[in-house]
Design an enzyme around this catalytic site. Structure first.
Site, PDB file in Angstrom:
ATOM      1  N   ASP A 164       0.856  -1.194   0.000  1.00  0.00           N
ATOM      2  CA  ASP A 164       0.000   0.000   0.000  1.00  0.00           C
ATOM      3  C   ASP A 164       0.888   1.239   0.000  1.00  0.00           C
ATOM      4  O   ASP A 164       1.728   1.412   0.887  1.00  0.00           O
ATOM      5  CB  ASP A 164      -0.899  -0.020   1.237  1.00  0.00           C
ATOM      6  CG  ASP A 164      -1.942   1.093   1.222  1.00  0.00           C
ATOM      7  OD1 ASP A 164      -1.993   1.838   0.219  1.00  0.00           O
ATOM      8  OD2 ASP A 164      -2.688   1.207   2.208  1.00  0.00           O
ATOM      9  N   ASP A 191      -3.398   2.649  -5.539  1.00  0.00           N
ATOM     10  CA  ASP A 191      -2.241   2.662  -4.643  1.00  0.00           C
ATOM     11  C   ASP A 191      -2.093   1.380  -3.821  1.00  0.00           C
ATOM     12  O   ASP A 191      -1.323   1.350  -2.852  1.00  0.00           O
ATOM     13  CB  ASP A 191      -2.316   3.861  -3.700  1.00  0.00           C
ATOM     14  CG  ASP A 191      -3.546   3.838  -2.804  1.00  0.00           C
ATOM     15  OD1 ASP A 191      -4.467   3.046  -3.071  1.00  0.00           O
ATOM     16  OD2 ASP A 191      -3.591   4.625  -1.833  1.00  0.00           O
ATOM     17  N   GLU A 192      -2.789   0.312  -4.192  1.00  0.00           N
ATOM     18  CA  GLU A 192      -2.712  -0.943  -3.450  1.00  0.00           C
ATOM     19  C   GLU A 192      -2.639  -2.133  -4.402  1.00  0.00           C
ATOM     20  O   GLU A 192      -3.271  -2.132  -5.463  1.00  0.00           O
ATOM     21  CB  GLU A 192      -3.933  -1.141  -2.560  1.00  0.00           C
ATOM     22  CG  GLU A 192      -4.048  -0.225  -1.380  1.00  0.00           C
ATOM     23  CD  GLU A 192      -5.303  -0.525  -0.577  1.00  0.00           C
ATOM     24  OE1 GLU A 192      -5.223  -1.264   0.417  1.00  0.00           O
ATOM     25  OE2 GLU A 192      -6.380  -0.035  -0.965  1.00  0.00           O
TER      26      GLU A 192
END
Length: 280
Positions: free
Chosen positions: A9, A104-105
């Site tokens: 993350d 973003d993960e």
């Protein structure tokens, strides 16, 4: 050999992207705004410490921004999307099984014994930072739900956490903080005396099914270390699309509101990529 799932993350992703191209922002409170510069959608740790809440309208925190010298940036989704792509390509160097969960993960499938997995997680964090400039947190566990828990701990510690004994941490995790629970269902569970993730994990599955359905059963099984959520290595087709607008100040003119609804605010070009980040 054991099978593990890592959740990588990106930390404060939009702010981190801005810092890649402006290193002077390191250590400075920074926020990134939503479309039309309406609300704070990303905050640096320094801004969070000053009391800036996620989604706070800009006109509500104007004094806070001025008093503390908070740097304010309009969102640049072209830039963020490009850096996200670079992060995901970097993660593919460590595993052929990468599920891009969001901008973003990503979940990664890993294999190895405990010391080896800890070393891999350390290498992932260091390599992503070196190759892209984006800081990440890596949480590793045996299921996706537990990997979310591990990542939550990683963000508050060294940036890396391998969850070997889930029971040791689930008792401290509020039930509403479990991935997929949320505030409303968490409130309902607390009404039944279920206050922590450990309480939920130990509930009878038939009772869980009656309250939460098959999704709840899978979640409880995941908390028990039984994988029930397969990694989606191919992105699913988008089923719906939503375009929203927000404003940095009160809007009282109907014409201005209509204009925002029918067209985007013009944006300038993204900053040029430095040579070390360009694709070969």
């Amino acid at each position: 050999m054991s099978s593990w799932i890592a959740l990588c993350d990106c930390n404060n992703f939009y702010v981190s992207c801005e810092r890649v191209f402006n290193p002077q922002l390191e250590g400075t409170p920074v926020i990134v705004l939503s479309n039309n510069d309406g609300c704070a959608v990303a905050r640096s740790n320094e801004a969070k410490a000053l009391g800036v809440k996620m989604g706070a309208p800009l006109h509500h925190i104007h004094d806070l921004v001025r008093w503390h010298g908070i740097k304010v940036y309009s969102s640049n989704y072209t830039l963020y999307g490009d850096l996200s792509r670079r992060v995901m390509l970097t993660l593919e160097q460590f595993s052929p099984e990468v599920e891009v969960y969001s901008i973003d993960e990503a979940f990664l499938g890993l294999s190895g014994d405990l010391p080896e997995i800890a070393n891999v997680a350390t290498d992932i964090r260091a390599t992503v930072k070196q190759w892209t400039g984006i800081p990440v947190s890596v949480g590793v566990a045996t299921t996706k739900t537990l990997a979310k828990v591990a990542n939550h701990i990683a963000k508050k510690s060294t940036g890396i956490y391998v969850l070997e004994d889930p029971k040791s941490v689930l008792g401290e995790l509020p039930v509403e903080d479990v991935w997929g629970i949320g505030h409303r269902l968490g409130h309902r569970l607390r009404g039944h005396g279920i206050a922590t993730a450990l309480h939920l994990r130990d509930m009878d599955l038939e009772w869980v099914r009656s309250l939460m359905g098959i999704v709840g059963v899978r979640l409880v099984q995941e908390l028990r270390g039984v994988p029930c959520l397969p990694r989606e290595l191919c992105p699913a087709a988008r089923k719906s699309c939503c375009v929203s607008r927000s404003f940095g100040r009160p809007v009282v003119e109907v014409g201005e509101l209509k204009e925002a609804m029918v067209k985007d605010r013009p944006r300038g070009p993204a900053p040029p990529m430095p040579p070390e980040l360009r694709s070969s």
